[in-house]
Write a protein that holds these residues in place. Structure first.
Motif, PDB file in Angstrom:
ATOM      1  N   GLN A   7       0.829  -1.202   0.000  1.00 38.03           N
ATOM      2  CA  GLN A   7       0.000   0.000   0.000  1.00 38.03           C
ATOM      3  C   GLN A   7       0.864   1.253   0.000  1.00 38.03           C
ATOM      4  N   ALA A   8       1.953   1.226   0.747  1.00 39.61           N
ATOM      5  CA  ALA A   8       2.877   2.364   0.778  1.00 39.61           C
ATOM      6  C   ALA A   8       3.533   2.545  -0.587  1.00 39.61           C
ATOM      7  N   ALA A   9       3.903   1.439  -1.238  1.00 36.29           N
ATOM      8  CA  ALA A   9       4.513   1.516  -2.567  1.00 36.29           C
ATOM      9  C   ALA A   9       3.528   2.077  -3.579  1.00 36.29           C
ATOM     10  N   ILE A  10       2.279   1.658  -3.502  1.00 36.04           N
ATOM     11  CA  ILE A  10       1.252   2.172  -4.410  1.00 36.04           C
ATOM     12  C   ILE A  10       1.046   3.658  -4.180  1.00 36.04           C
ATOM     13  N   ASN A  33      15.808  12.934 -14.484  1.00 33.05           N
ATOM     14  CA  ASN A  33      17.218  12.880 -14.080  1.00 33.05           C
ATOM     15  C   ASN A  33      17.361  12.419 -12.631  1.00 33.05           C
ATOM     16  N   ASN A  34      16.498  12.908 -11.762  1.00 36.62           N
ATOM     17  CA  ASN A  34      16.522  12.501 -10.366  1.00 36.62           C
ATOM     18  C   ASN A  34      16.184  11.016 -10.232  1.00 36.62           C
ATOM     19  N   PHE A  35      15.204  10.551 -11.004  1.00 40.97           N
ATOM     20  CA  PHE A  35      14.824   9.137 -10.992  1.00 40.97           C
ATOM     21  C   PHE A  35      16.007   8.270 -11.408  1.00 40.97           C
ATOM     22  N   ILE A  36      16.694   8.659 -12.469  1.00 44.53           N
ATOM     23  CA  ILE A  36      17.839   7.891 -12.961  1.00 44.53           C
ATOM     24  C   ILE A  36      18.952   7.851 -11.907  1.00 44.53           C
ATOM     25  N   GLN A  37      19.260   8.991 -11.320  1.00 47.35           N
ATOM     26  CA  GLN A  37      20.307   9.033 -10.293  1.00 47.35           C
ATOM     27  C   GLN A  37      19.938   8.172  -9.082  1.00 47.35           C
ATOM     28  N   THR A  38      18.701   8.250  -8.674  1.00 47.84           N
ATOM     29  CA  THR A  38      18.254   7.538  -7.480  1.00 47.84           C
ATOM     30  C   THR A  38      18.215   6.028  -7.683  1.00 47.84           C
ATOM     31  N   HIS A  39      17.877   5.587  -8.908  1.00 49.58           N
ATOM     32  CA  HIS A  39      17.624   4.174  -9.140  1.00 49.58           C
ATOM     33  C   HIS A  39      18.636   3.490 -10.055  1.00 49.58           C
ATOM     34  N   GLN A  40      19.721   4.140 -10.389  1.00 47.11           N
ATOM     35  CA  GLN A  40      20.648   3.586 -11.373  1.00 47.11           C
ATOM     36  C   GLN A  40      21.289   2.268 -10.949  1.00 47.11           C
ATOM     37  N   SER A  41      21.385   2.011  -9.680  1.00 43.87           N
ATOM     38  CA  SER A  41      22.027   0.766  -9.238  1.00 43.87           C
ATOM     39  C   SER A  41      21.016  -0.337  -8.912  1.00 43.87           C
ATOM     40  N   LYS A  42      19.743  -0.076  -9.132  1.00 47.39           N
ATOM     41  CA  LYS A  42      18.721  -1.070  -8.793  1.00 47.39           C
ATOM     42  C   LYS A  42      18.458  -2.013  -9.955  1.00 47.39           C
ATOM     43  N   THR A  43      18.103  -3.218  -9.594  1.00 48.48           N
ATOM     44  CA  THR A  43      17.761  -4.221 -10.599  1.00 48.48           C
ATOM     45  C   THR A  43      16.284  -4.091 -10.969  1.00 48.48           C
ATOM     46  N   PRO A  45      13.888  -6.390 -10.734  1.00 52.87           N
ATOM     47  CA  PRO A  45      13.002  -6.853  -9.654  1.00 52.87           C
ATOM     48  C   PRO A  45      12.876  -5.852  -8.499  1.00 52.87           C
ATOM     49  N   GLU A  46      13.966  -5.152  -8.191  1.00 49.47           N
ATOM     50  CA  GLU A  46      13.916  -4.145  -7.124  1.00 49.47           C
ATOM     51  C   GLU A  46      12.995  -2.993  -7.514  1.00 49.47           C
ATOM     52  N   LEU A  47      13.078  -2.566  -8.766  1.00 53.34           N
ATOM     53  CA  LEU A  47      12.205  -1.495  -9.243  1.00 53.34           C
ATOM     54  C   LEU A  47      10.751  -1.945  -9.262  1.00 53.34           C
ATOM     55  N   LYS A  48      10.519  -3.173  -9.686  1.00 51.87           N
ATOM     56  CA  LYS A  48       9.149  -3.695  -9.701  1.00 51.87           C
ATOM     57  C   LYS A  48       8.580  -3.735  -8.291  1.00 51.87           C
ATOM     58  N   GLN A  49       9.400  -4.132  -7.340  1.00 50.92           N
ATOM     59  CA  GLN A  49       8.940  -4.179  -5.960  1.00 50.92           C
ATOM     60  C   GLN A  49       8.657  -2.767  -5.447  1.00 50.92           C
ATOM     61  N   GLU A  50       9.552  -1.844  -5.731  1.00 50.62           N
ATOM     62  CA  GLU A  50       9.385  -0.476  -5.250  1.00 50.62           C
ATOM     63  C   GLU A  50       8.155   0.184  -5.859  1.00 50.62           C
ATOM     64  N   CYS A  52       5.614  -1.459  -7.157  1.00 54.07           N
ATOM     65  CA  CYS A  52       4.475  -2.351  -7.014  1.00 54.07           C
ATOM     66  C   CYS A  52       3.853  -2.695  -8.363  1.00 54.07           C
ATOM     67  N   GLN A  53       4.677  -3.155  -9.275  1.00 52.47           N
ATOM     68  CA  GLN A  53       4.254  -3.583 -10.605  1.00 52.47           C
ATOM     69  C   GLN A  53       3.676  -2.441 -11.442  1.00 52.47           C
ATOM     70  N   GLY A  54       3.827  -1.198 -11.001  1.00 54.86           N
ATOM     71  CA  GLY A  54       3.260  -0.070 -11.730  1.00 54.86           C
ATOM     72  C   GLY A  54       4.267   0.685 -12.571  1.00 54.86           C
ATOM     73  N   SER A  55       5.458   0.132 -12.732  1.00 53.60           N
ATOM     74  CA  SER A  55       6.495   0.842 -13.486  1.00 53.60           C
ATOM     75  C   SER A  55       6.073   1.097 -14.927  1.00 53.60           C
ATOM     76  N   ILE A  56       5.236   0.238 -15.479  1.00 55.43           N
ATOM     77  CA  ILE A  56       4.776   0.429 -16.854  1.00 55.43           C
ATOM     78  C   ILE A  56       4.003   1.741 -16.989  1.00 55.43           C
TER      79      ILE A  56
END
Length: 65
Positions: A7-10, A33-43, A45-50, A52-56
């Motif tokens: 729920q927090a991720a959503i 640019n901020n998104f790229i810097q913040t998440h550049q080292s994440k895989t 699956p980590e992004l999907k978890q963060e 909550c399957q809404g990355s699309i």
């Protein structure tokens, strides 16, 4: 049922998407640019978890005008 963590991720995702939708071109560039810097080292699956399957939902916003 969704967990409190999901729920927090959503909530974070919806807030992020609302910020993107309300922003102009310059602000969107800063957000991206901020998104790229913040998440550049994440895989993936980590992004999907963060996100909550809404990355699309964010990726569609990047592609469409």
């Amino acid at each position: 049922m969704t967990s409190i963590k999901e729920q927090a991720a959503i909530s974070r995702l919806l807030s992020f998407l609302q910020e993107w939708d309300d922003a102009g071109k310059v602000t969107r560039n800063h957000i991206l640019n901020n998104f790229i810097q913040t998440h550049q080292s994440k895989t993936s699956p980590e992004l999907k978890q963060e996100f909550c399957q809404g990355s699309i939902l964010f990726l569609v916003r990047l592609i469409l005008p």
